[in-house]
Design an enzyme around this catalytic site. Structure first.
Site, PDB file in Angstrom:
ATOM      1  N   LYS A 176      25.221  43.732  46.308  1.00  0.00           N
ATOM      2  CA  LYS A 176      26.189  42.903  47.029  1.00  0.00           C
ATOM      3  C   LYS A 176      27.569  43.305  46.532  1.00  0.00           C
ATOM      4  O   LYS A 176      28.005  42.886  45.462  1.00  0.00           O
ATOM      5  CB  LYS A 176      25.921  41.424  46.725  1.00  0.00           C
ATOM      6  CG  LYS A 176      26.343  40.456  47.810  1.00  0.00           C
ATOM      7  CD  LYS A 176      27.820  40.394  48.081  1.00  0.00           C
ATOM      8  CE  LYS A 176      28.621  39.536  47.148  1.00  0.00           C
ATOM      9  NZ  LYS A 176      30.086  39.617  47.458  1.00  0.00           N
ATOM     10  N   GLY A 229      32.177  40.570  36.961  1.00  0.00           N
ATOM     11  CA  GLY A 229      33.157  39.743  37.672  1.00  0.00           C
ATOM     12  C   GLY A 229      33.717  38.661  36.775  1.00  0.00           C
ATOM     13  O   GLY A 229      33.808  38.844  35.557  1.00  0.00           O
ATOM     14  N   SER A 230      34.061  37.538  37.380  1.00  0.00           N
ATOM     15  CA  SER A 230      34.738  36.480  36.627  1.00  0.00           C
ATOM     16  C   SER A 230      33.749  35.644  35.811  1.00  0.00           C
ATOM     17  O   SER A 230      32.566  35.587  36.120  1.00  0.00           O
ATOM     18  CB  SER A 230      35.489  35.572  37.600  1.00  0.00           C
ATOM     19  OG  SER A 230      34.572  34.929  38.459  1.00  0.00           O
ATOM     20  N   GLY A 234      30.065  34.259  36.857  1.00  0.00           N
ATOM     21  CA  GLY A 234      29.004  34.625  35.921  1.00  0.00           C
ATOM     22  C   GLY A 234      28.218  33.407  35.449  1.00  0.00           C
ATOM     23  O   GLY A 234      26.991  33.453  35.320  1.00  0.00           O
ATOM     24  N   GLU A 251      28.892  41.072  32.815  1.00  0.00           N
ATOM     25  CA  GLU A 251      30.106  41.659  32.243  1.00  0.00           C
ATOM     26  C   GLU A 251      31.270  40.892  32.828  1.00  0.00           C
ATOM     27  O   GLU A 251      31.531  40.969  34.019  1.00  0.00           O
ATOM     28  CB  GLU A 251      30.138  43.158  32.581  1.00  0.00           C
ATOM     29  CG  GLU A 251      31.029  43.935  31.646  1.00  0.00           C
ATOM     30  CD  GLU A 251      32.452  43.930  32.104  1.00  0.00           C
ATOM     31  OE1 GLU A 251      33.205  43.018  31.691  1.00  0.00           O
ATOM     32  OE2 GLU A 251      32.801  44.815  32.886  1.00  0.00           O
ATOM     33  N   CYS A 285      38.847  45.028  33.419  1.00  0.00           N
ATOM     34  CA  CYS A 285      38.273  44.095  32.446  1.00  0.00           C
ATOM     35  C   CYS A 285      38.703  44.469  31.031  1.00  0.00           C
ATOM     36  O   CYS A 285      38.792  43.614  30.175  1.00  0.00           O
ATOM     37  CB  CYS A 285      36.764  44.084  32.574  1.00  0.00           C
ATOM     38  SG  CYS A 285      36.041  45.709  32.585  1.00  0.00           S
ATOM     39  N   GLU A 386      42.421  35.292  31.128  1.00  0.00           N
ATOM     40  CA  GLU A 386      42.486  36.619  31.748  1.00  0.00           C
ATOM     41  C   GLU A 386      43.366  36.566  33.002  1.00  0.00           C
ATOM     42  O   GLU A 386      43.095  35.815  33.936  1.00  0.00           O
ATOM     43  CB  GLU A 386      41.081  37.103  32.120  1.00  0.00           C
ATOM     44  CG  GLU A 386      41.101  38.531  32.636  1.00  0.00           C
ATOM     45  CD  GLU A 386      39.700  39.066  32.943  1.00  0.00           C
ATOM     46  OE1 GLU A 386      38.951  38.392  33.655  1.00  0.00           O
ATOM     47  OE2 GLU A 386      39.383  40.175  32.475  1.00  0.00           O
TER      48      GLU A 386
HETATM   49  P1  NAI Z   1      34.333  36.981  41.358  1.00  0.00           P
HETATM   50  O1  NAI Z   1      33.598  36.802  40.104  1.00  0.00           O
HETATM   51  O2  NAI Z   1      34.431  35.797  42.250  1.00  0.00           O
HETATM   52  O3  NAI Z   1      33.679  38.147  42.241  1.00  0.00           O
HETATM   53  C1  NAI Z   1      32.856  39.165  41.737  1.00  0.00           C
HETATM   54  C2  NAI Z   1      31.635  39.306  42.649  1.00  0.00           C
HETATM   55  O4  NAI Z   1      30.834  38.139  42.570  1.00  0.00           O
HETATM   56  C3  NAI Z   1      31.966  39.454  44.140  1.00  0.00           C
HETATM   57  O5  NAI Z   1      31.072  40.369  44.728  1.00  0.00           O
HETATM   58  C4  NAI Z   1      31.740  38.059  44.669  1.00  0.00           C
HETATM   59  O6  NAI Z   1      31.474  38.025  46.045  1.00  0.00           O
HETATM   60  C5  NAI Z   1      30.548  37.625  43.860  1.00  0.00           C
HETATM   61  N1  NAI Z   1      30.351  36.179  43.754  1.00  0.00           N
HETATM   62  C6  NAI Z   1      31.297  35.205  43.738  1.00  0.00           C
HETATM   63  N2  NAI Z   1      30.725  33.996  43.601  1.00  0.00           N
HETATM   64  C7  NAI Z   1      29.378  34.197  43.523  1.00  0.00           C
HETATM   65  C8  NAI Z   1      28.247  33.339  43.373  1.00  0.00           C
HETATM   66  N3  NAI Z   1      28.370  32.017  43.286  1.00  0.00           N
HETATM   67  N4  NAI Z   1      27.022  33.896  43.314  1.00  0.00           N
HETATM   68  C9  NAI Z   1      26.867  35.217  43.399  1.00  0.00           C
HETATM   69  N5  NAI Z   1      27.894  36.088  43.553  1.00  0.00           N
HETATM   70  C10 NAI Z   1      29.142  35.590  43.607  1.00  0.00           C
HETATM   71  O7  NAI Z   1      35.751  37.539  41.010  1.00  0.00           O
HETATM   72  P2  NAI Z   1      37.077  37.529  41.911  1.00  0.00           P
HETATM   73  O8  NAI Z   1      37.270  36.184  42.543  1.00  0.00           O
HETATM   74  O9  NAI Z   1      37.063  38.657  42.826  1.00  0.00           O
HETATM   75  O10 NAI Z   1      38.190  37.749  40.812  1.00  0.00           O
HETATM   76  C11 NAI Z   1      38.619  36.638  40.077  1.00  0.00           C
HETATM   77  C12 NAI Z   1      38.881  36.979  38.654  1.00  0.00           C
HETATM   78  O11 NAI Z   1      37.715  37.491  38.050  1.00  0.00           O
HETATM   79  C13 NAI Z   1      39.923  38.044  38.415  1.00  0.00           C
HETATM   80  O12 NAI Z   1      41.203  37.520  38.470  1.00  0.00           O
HETATM   81  C14 NAI Z   1      39.542  38.514  37.049  1.00  0.00           C
HETATM   82  O13 NAI Z   1      40.094  37.668  36.075  1.00  0.00           O
HETATM   83  C15 NAI Z   1      38.049  38.397  37.028  1.00  0.00           C
HETATM   84  N6  NAI Z   1      37.386  39.674  37.312  1.00  0.00           N
HETATM   85  C16 NAI Z   1      36.824  40.363  36.281  1.00  0.00           C
HETATM   86  C17 NAI Z   1      36.257  41.591  36.503  1.00  0.00           C
HETATM   87  C18 NAI Z   1      35.648  42.376  35.410  1.00  0.00           C
HETATM   88  O14 NAI Z   1      35.633  43.595  35.477  1.00  0.00           O
HETATM   89  N7  NAI Z   1      35.059  41.755  34.406  1.00  0.00           N
HETATM   90  C19 NAI Z   1      36.244  42.209  37.823  1.00  0.00           C
HETATM   91  C20 NAI Z   1      36.827  41.396  38.845  1.00  0.00           C
HETATM   92  C21 NAI Z   1      37.373  40.182  38.577  1.00  0.00           C
END
Ligand code: NAI
Ligand code: MG
Length: 493
Positions: A176, A229-230, A234, A251, A285, A386
């Site tokens: 996804k 992701g966030s 997570g 992660e 990250c 972050e």
């Molecule tokens: P996010 O964590 O919402 O998105 C990452 C992935 O998770 C996307 O594919 C999203 O569709 C999916 N997702 C979201 N909610 C979910 C759920 N309930 N169940 C399963 N999958 C789900 O991150 P977002 O909103 O794009 O970015 C927000 C913040 O996250 C950023 O500002 C940053 O601080 C952090 N982030 C950290 C990353 C890293 O490399 N560790 C990468 C991207 C964002």
């Protein structure tokens, strides 16, 4: 402008969403919509998980480890062949620099080669047990269908970190991608059929977190979830996975300190600090978002830092001269501006940037100037949370002990940089820092050979390196009696 249309990839076919719905994706540099993407729902997730499960029980399940390794090597060649094409899609959809992407997509191939080579070297053991007349051995077996949920900042690379070990281990995948950057992952699917993967081994369902990610995580036939992701997403994923006792790799980002001591090579450390926070427009990250400076060098370091960062070329990610590109998503752009306002309100001193960038090179309206705050204390929100953007918090320290205290005093623990020429200090700090990666006199180095992952809230499990493959395997212990005897059934053997 004609818009392109990207669909799911399920069981070897590119297919529209069951609902027929789509959503738009835009180019962050121009601000214009450039493609539509299939908008998945649990019906699409069901179809993809069924395909992945059937593949597991079908031809793929009969492949031996050497065959899986060969396929990974073939895939690596196709990735190299198509590296530019994949990079161009990513630059357009994400705003990442072409200069970085063209290297990154090519380098990605090495993960598939590395795990391709590892596939047939994963061995169980013969256990010397204390039981007479028994033979006991272990075997590593795949988990089954792995759900992989990726973010928008490095979609293909972060997918690769999951997919290469998972396939080497014999699992199948339902991916996804982020709703902001789905196009590169969907295009990447073309290569699996060409490489010779049976249908259903790798599938992609595009769409939103709640609509596709959540049903994927809770699907009864998904054995493991690998997520980047966030922290908040997570946590939701971990909670949902707990219901079925599913294995997870998480992660979740960081607030990594880049620590500079007075004996460091200052010019190298300035460049390291810049690469830590302004490369990839700070949207990584591993961003070195807290710069810890020893008092005695603080002022002259900041002066040079502001000078170099102030000269960064901001603009078109396709241009080889650009250093800082646009912010990838609108919500992220707003989040960064909000944190800049928070930093100002908290009383930190904004010595560079601090606002949207609209100068030469900027198009659209999603640029933010490289921003540096001095006079930050570690309890401020801009030091603890972050931001995921080009915003640096500079925190002074007196001595080594204080540097360690400040460095560890956050919920995250992904990485840390140390800049010093004192060899003893590098060992002392490398031991005391509560982080998954320590860089000494360098920053942002990653490789397929070396484990990557977080302490504390930065996550669970490791990606890359030999150990990561075991996160996609389970261990079985087999006992064989070498002499048949009639035993007392009420006593443990
Ligand atoms: P996010 O964590 O919402 O998105 C990452 C992935 O998770 C996307 O594919 C999203 O569709 C999916 N997702 C979201 N909610 C979910 C759920 N309930 N169940 C399963 N999958 C789900 O991150 P977002 O909103 O794009 O970015 C927000 C913040 O996250 C950023 O500002 C940053 O601080 C952090 N982030 C950290 C990353 C890293 O490399 N560790 C990468 C991207 C964002
Ligand atoms: Mg986009």
């Amino acid at each position: 402008m004609t818009t392109k249309n990207y669909t799911h990839y399920i069981n070897g076919n590119f297919v529209a969403a069951v609902s027929g719905e789509t959503f738009e994706t835009s180019d962050p540099y121009t601000g214009r919509v450039w493609a539509t993407i299939a908008r998945g729902s649990s019906a699409d997730v069901d179809a993809a998980v069924t395909a992945a499960k059937n593949a597991m029980d079908g031809e793929w399940g009969t492949y031996n480890a050497s065959q899986r390794g060969k396929l990974l090597n073939r895939l690596a060649e196709l990735i190299e062949r198509d590296a530019t094409r994949l990079a161009e899609i990513e630059v357009r959809d994400n705003g990442k620099l072409m200069a970085e992407m063209s290297v990154q997509t090519k380098y990605m191939a090495e993960w598939y080669r590395y795990y391709g080579g590892l596939a047939d070297k994963i061995q169980g053991a013969v256990i010397p047990t204390d039981k007479a007349d028994t033979f006991n051995y272990t075997r590593y077996e795949p988990l089954g269908v792995v759900g992989m949920i990726t973010p928008w900042n490095s979609p293909l690379l972060l997918l690769t970190w999951k997919l290469a070990p998972a396939l080497a281990a014999g699992n199948t995948a339902v991916i996804k991608p982020s709703e902001f950057t789905s196009a590169s992952t969907i295009t990447f699917m073309e290569l699996f059929e060409e490489a010779g993967y049976p249908a259903g081994v790798v599938n992609t369902v595009a769409g939103f977190g709640e609509e596709v990610g959540a049903p994927l995580v809770s699907h009864k036939d998904v054995a493991k979830v690998a997520f980047t992701g966030s922290v908040s997403s997570g946590q939701k994923i971990y909670e949902s996975a707990a219901k079925d006792i599913k294995n997870v790799t998480l992660e979740l980002g960081g607030k990594s300190p880049n620590i500079v001591f007075e004996d460091a090579d200052i010019e190298a450390a300035v460049m390291g600090a810049i690469s830590g926070i302004f490369a990839a427009t700070g949207q990584t990250c591993i961003a070195g978002s807290r710069l810890l400076l020893q008092h005695s060098i603080h002022d002259r370091f900041v002066e040079r830092l502001v000078e170099v960062a102030g000269q960064a070329n901001i603009g078109d990610p396709k241009s080889p001269d650009t250093h800082v590109g646009p912010i990838t998503t609108r919500p992220q752009f707003e989040k960064i501006l909000e944190y800049i306002a928070i930093g100002k309100k908290e009383g930190a001193n904004c010595v560079l940037g601090g606002e949207p960038y609209t100068g030469p090179g900027a198009k659209g309206d999603q640029f933010i100037s490289p921003t540096i705050f001095t006079g930050v204390t570690n309890d401020m929100r801009i030091a603890q949370e972050e931001i995921f953007g080009p915003v640096l918090a500079v925190i002074p320290f007196e001595d080594e002990e204080e540097a360690i205290d400040i460095a560890n005093d956050v919920d995250f623990g992904l990485a840390a940089g140390i800049w010093t020429n004192d060899i003893g200090r590098t060992f002392r700090l490398s031991e005391k820092l509560k982080v998954g990666t320590v860089w000494v006199n360098t920053y942002r180095a990653v490789s397929y050979t070396s484990p990557f992952g977080g302490y504390k809230r930065s996550g669970l499990g490791r990606e890359s390196g030999v150990d990561a493959v075991f996160d996609y395997l389970q261990l079985k212990s087999v006992w064989i009696a070498t002499q048949t005897s009639v035993r007392n059934p009420f006593v443990i053997a």
